[in-house]
Design a protein around this motif. Structure first.
Motif, PDB file in Angstrom:
ATOM      1  N   PRO A 166      -9.549  13.926   1.920  1.00 22.09           N
ATOM      2  CA  PRO A 166      -9.429  12.808   2.865  1.00 22.09           C
ATOM      3  C   PRO A 166     -10.507  12.873   3.952  1.00 22.09           C
ATOM      4  O   PRO A 166     -10.212  13.087   5.137  1.00 22.09           O
ATOM      5  CB  PRO A 166      -8.027  13.002   3.448  1.00 22.09           C
ATOM      6  N   ASP A 167     -11.763  12.694   3.524  1.00 18.08           N
ATOM      7  CA  ASP A 167     -12.876  12.786   4.473  1.00 18.08           C
ATOM      8  C   ASP A 167     -13.702  11.501   4.508  1.00 18.08           C
ATOM      9  O   ASP A 167     -14.870  11.513   4.857  1.00 18.08           O
ATOM     10  CB  ASP A 167     -13.776  13.984   4.129  1.00 18.08           C
ATOM     11  N   ASP A 168     -13.055  10.376   4.146  1.00 10.34           N
ATOM     12  CA  ASP A 168     -13.718   9.078   4.223  1.00 10.34           C
ATOM     13  C   ASP A 168     -13.217   8.323   5.459  1.00 10.34           C
ATOM     14  O   ASP A 168     -13.062   8.939   6.504  1.00 10.34           O
ATOM     15  CB  ASP A 168     -13.476   8.289   2.923  1.00 10.34           C
ATOM     16  N   THR A 169     -12.903   7.057   5.357  1.00  9.67           N
ATOM     17  CA  THR A 169     -12.517   6.241   6.513  1.00  9.67           C
ATOM     18  C   THR A 169     -11.024   5.956   6.523  1.00  9.67           C
ATOM     19  O   THR A 169     -10.463   5.502   5.524  1.00  9.67           O
ATOM     20  CB  THR A 169     -13.279   4.899   6.504  1.00  9.67           C
ATOM     21  N   TRP A 170     -10.403   6.202   7.684  1.00  9.82           N
ATOM     22  CA  TRP A 170      -8.992   5.855   7.857  1.00  9.82           C
ATOM     23  C   TRP A 170      -8.868   4.406   8.293  1.00  9.82           C
ATOM     24  O   TRP A 170      -9.625   3.932   9.135  1.00  9.82           O
ATOM     25  CB  TRP A 170      -8.329   6.740   8.908  1.00  9.82           C
ATOM     26  N   TYR A 171      -7.864   3.715   7.739  1.00  9.85           N
ATOM     27  CA  TYR A 171      -7.548   2.346   8.135  1.00  9.85           C
ATOM     28  C   TYR A 171      -6.093   2.290   8.584  1.00  9.85           C
ATOM     29  O   TYR A 171      -5.195   2.765   7.881  1.00  9.85           O
ATOM     30  CB  TYR A 171      -7.758   1.374   6.973  1.00  9.85           C
ATOM     31  N   GLU A 172      -5.868   1.720   9.743  1.00 13.73           N
ATOM     32  CA  GLU A 172      -4.505   1.575  10.232  1.00 13.73           C
ATOM     33  C   GLU A 172      -3.808   0.451   9.472  1.00 13.73           C
ATOM     34  O   GLU A 172      -4.398  -0.587   9.197  1.00 13.73           O
ATOM     35  CB  GLU A 172      -4.517   1.249  11.728  1.00 13.73           C
ATOM     36  N   LEU A 173      -2.530   0.674   9.147  1.00 18.51           N
ATOM     37  CA  LEU A 173      -1.712  -0.392   8.590  1.00 18.51           C
ATOM     38  C   LEU A 173      -0.871  -0.963   9.722  1.00 18.51           C
ATOM     39  O   LEU A 173      -0.005  -0.274  10.267  1.00 18.51           O
ATOM     40  CB  LEU A 173      -0.810   0.134   7.473  1.00 18.51           C
ATOM     41  N   THR A 174      -1.154  -2.194  10.092  1.00 19.65           N
ATOM     42  CA  THR A 174      -0.448  -2.786  11.220  1.00 19.65           C
ATOM     43  C   THR A 174       0.949  -3.230  10.801  1.00 19.65           C
ATOM     44  O   THR A 174       1.219  -3.514   9.642  1.00 19.65           O
ATOM     45  CB  THR A 174      -1.209  -4.001  11.772  1.00 19.65           C
ATOM     46  N   ILE A 234      -0.326  -2.479   1.598  1.00 16.75           N
ATOM     47  CA  ILE A 234      -1.717  -2.107   1.887  1.00 16.75           C
ATOM     48  C   ILE A 234      -2.510  -3.286   2.440  1.00 16.75           C
ATOM     49  O   ILE A 234      -3.514  -3.099   3.134  1.00 16.75           O
ATOM     50  CB  ILE A 234      -2.387  -1.538   0.613  1.00 16.75           C
ATOM     51  N   ASP A 235      -2.077  -4.500   2.176  1.00 18.07           N
ATOM     52  CA  ASP A 235      -2.775  -5.693   2.678  1.00 18.07           C
ATOM     53  C   ASP A 235      -2.837  -5.739   4.201  1.00 18.07           C
ATOM     54  O   ASP A 235      -3.618  -6.507   4.766  1.00 18.07           O
ATOM     55  CB  ASP A 235      -2.093  -6.972   2.171  1.00 18.07           C
ATOM     56  N   ASN A 236      -2.021  -4.939   4.880  1.00 18.76           N
ATOM     57  CA  ASN A 236      -1.999  -4.949   6.347  1.00 18.76           C
ATOM     58  C   ASN A 236      -3.039  -4.018   6.968  1.00 18.76           C
ATOM     59  O   ASN A 236      -2.989  -3.761   8.172  1.00 18.76           O
ATOM     60  CB  ASN A 236      -0.601  -4.571   6.851  1.00 18.76           C
ATOM     61  N   ALA A 237      -3.970  -3.533   6.182  1.00 18.06           N
ATOM     62  CA  ALA A 237      -4.987  -2.605   6.687  1.00 18.06           C
ATOM     63  C   ALA A 237      -5.993  -3.310   7.584  1.00 18.06           C
ATOM     64  O   ALA A 237      -6.426  -4.439   7.307  1.00 18.06           O
ATOM     65  CB  ALA A 237      -5.709  -1.939   5.519  1.00 18.06           C
ATOM     66  N   ILE A 238      -6.373  -2.638   8.668  1.00 18.61           N
ATOM     67  CA  ILE A 238      -7.415  -3.135   9.567  1.00 18.61           C
ATOM     68  C   ILE A 238      -8.421  -2.015   9.826  1.00 18.61           C
ATOM     69  O   ILE A 238      -8.095  -0.838   9.684  1.00 18.61           O
ATOM     70  CB  ILE A 238      -6.846  -3.645  10.914  1.00 18.61           C
TER      71      ILE A 238
END
Length: 299
Positions: free
Chosen positions: A141-149, A249-253
């Motif tokens: 897990p060393d790529d980009t984190w995306y928050e799920l709102t 997963i569609d709620n990722a920002i």
């Protein structure tokens, strides 16, 4: 009368055609150079498990369950492979990072995975959920984190790019001081029910800082100190509703708050979302009990 040199026109036309072909070739090369490779998808195989099966990081905030049977690395590992163990993430910002043995595909207009906690009627301790694609395909897990709102995104008190620094107290059983990046200060208060050190024993320095998103505490009602409630948000968080929380997963920002379209995810991070002292009940602390790919669950 204008005289036309046919040989000159032929040479001019040929030159224009060659020039256009060269420009077209250059544009194609430039476009190809800027193309981002598609994120690798790890398919489901006969050996794939529905549940998270790898623990990559466990970094709790101070709390009443730290350094106990449900607040240590052993407890964190018990949440893997569908064993339905339980680990406390401590006060705001404490987190766990786990991974699947396959990519969970993003199915449009449908929840994609479920996160388990120990919420029950009138009492939830919502945790922010982050997701990551294994873009570089190295299994880490060393790529980009995306928050799920979730449903708290537009409520007063929702704060992105929030951070809290926790400082080692003067004694093992003393309350743990904290200061956030907004200038506010407070304590993770000890209570009579848990007398072990609240500051994680794995932290070697005298302080450490956790970063993430702060959720509003408006769902908490402590008007009656003997009966404190913490209502669930409508959707989008871990340890929020009894039986588990189905997540889309569609709620990722992204880091700027813009919606992103992810084909799938390989890793998740669950992080305590609320910073609040609940009297004799102690700090708000998200509990994590595992996660599963909904497409692989029979029920």
């Amino acid at each position: 009368m204008i005289k036309i040199n046919l040989n000159h026109m032929k040479n001019l036309s040929l030159g224009l055609l060659l020039g256009m072909a060269l420009m077209s070739s250059c544009k194609k090369d430039k476009s190809t150079d800027n193309t981002t490779p598609e994120t690798p998808i790890r398919p489901i195989t006969a050996q794939s498990k529905a549940y998270v099966n790898q623990l990559f990081d466990f970094n709790p905030a101070p709390g009443q369950f730290d350094n106990t049977g449900i607040g240590d690395t052993v407890a964190a590992k018990s949440t893997l492979n569908g064993d339905q163990g339980l680990v406390s993430l401590g006060a705001w910002g404490g987190y766990i990072v786990v991974g699947f043995d396959h990519t969970i595909l993003n199915v449009p207009y449908k929840e994609d995975f479920i996160v388990y906690g120990n919420a029950f009627a009138n009492f939830s301790e919502p945790g922010v959920i982050w997701v990551m694609q294994d873009t570089n395909n190295n299994g880490k897990p060393d790529d980009t984190w995306y928050e799920l709102t979730g449903s708290a995104q537009y409520k007063d008190g929702y704060t992105r790019n929030y951070s809290v620094t926790y400082t080692r107290p003067k004694c093992d059983t003393c309350s743990v001081p904290w200061k956030d990046n907004k200038g506010k200060t407070g304590f993770v208060k000890t209570n009579i029910f848990h007398k072990q050190p609240y500051f994680p024993i794995g932290i070697k320095g005298d302080s450490y800082t956790l970063n993430g998103t702060l959720l509003p505490s408006s769902n908490i009602n402590d008007d009656d100190p003997t009966y404190i409630t913490s209502a669930a948000y409508d959707y989008g968080y871990g340890d929020n509703t009894a039986g588990g929380d189905k997540i889309d997963i569609d709620n990722a920002i992204d880091a700027k708050g813009n919606k992103v379209n992810l084909k799938g995810i390989d890793f998740i991070k669950v992080q305590t979302g609320i910073l609040y002292n609940m009297g004799w009940l102690g700090e708000q602390s998200t509990e994590f009990g595992g996660a599963a790919d909904l497409s692989m669950l029979k029920n």
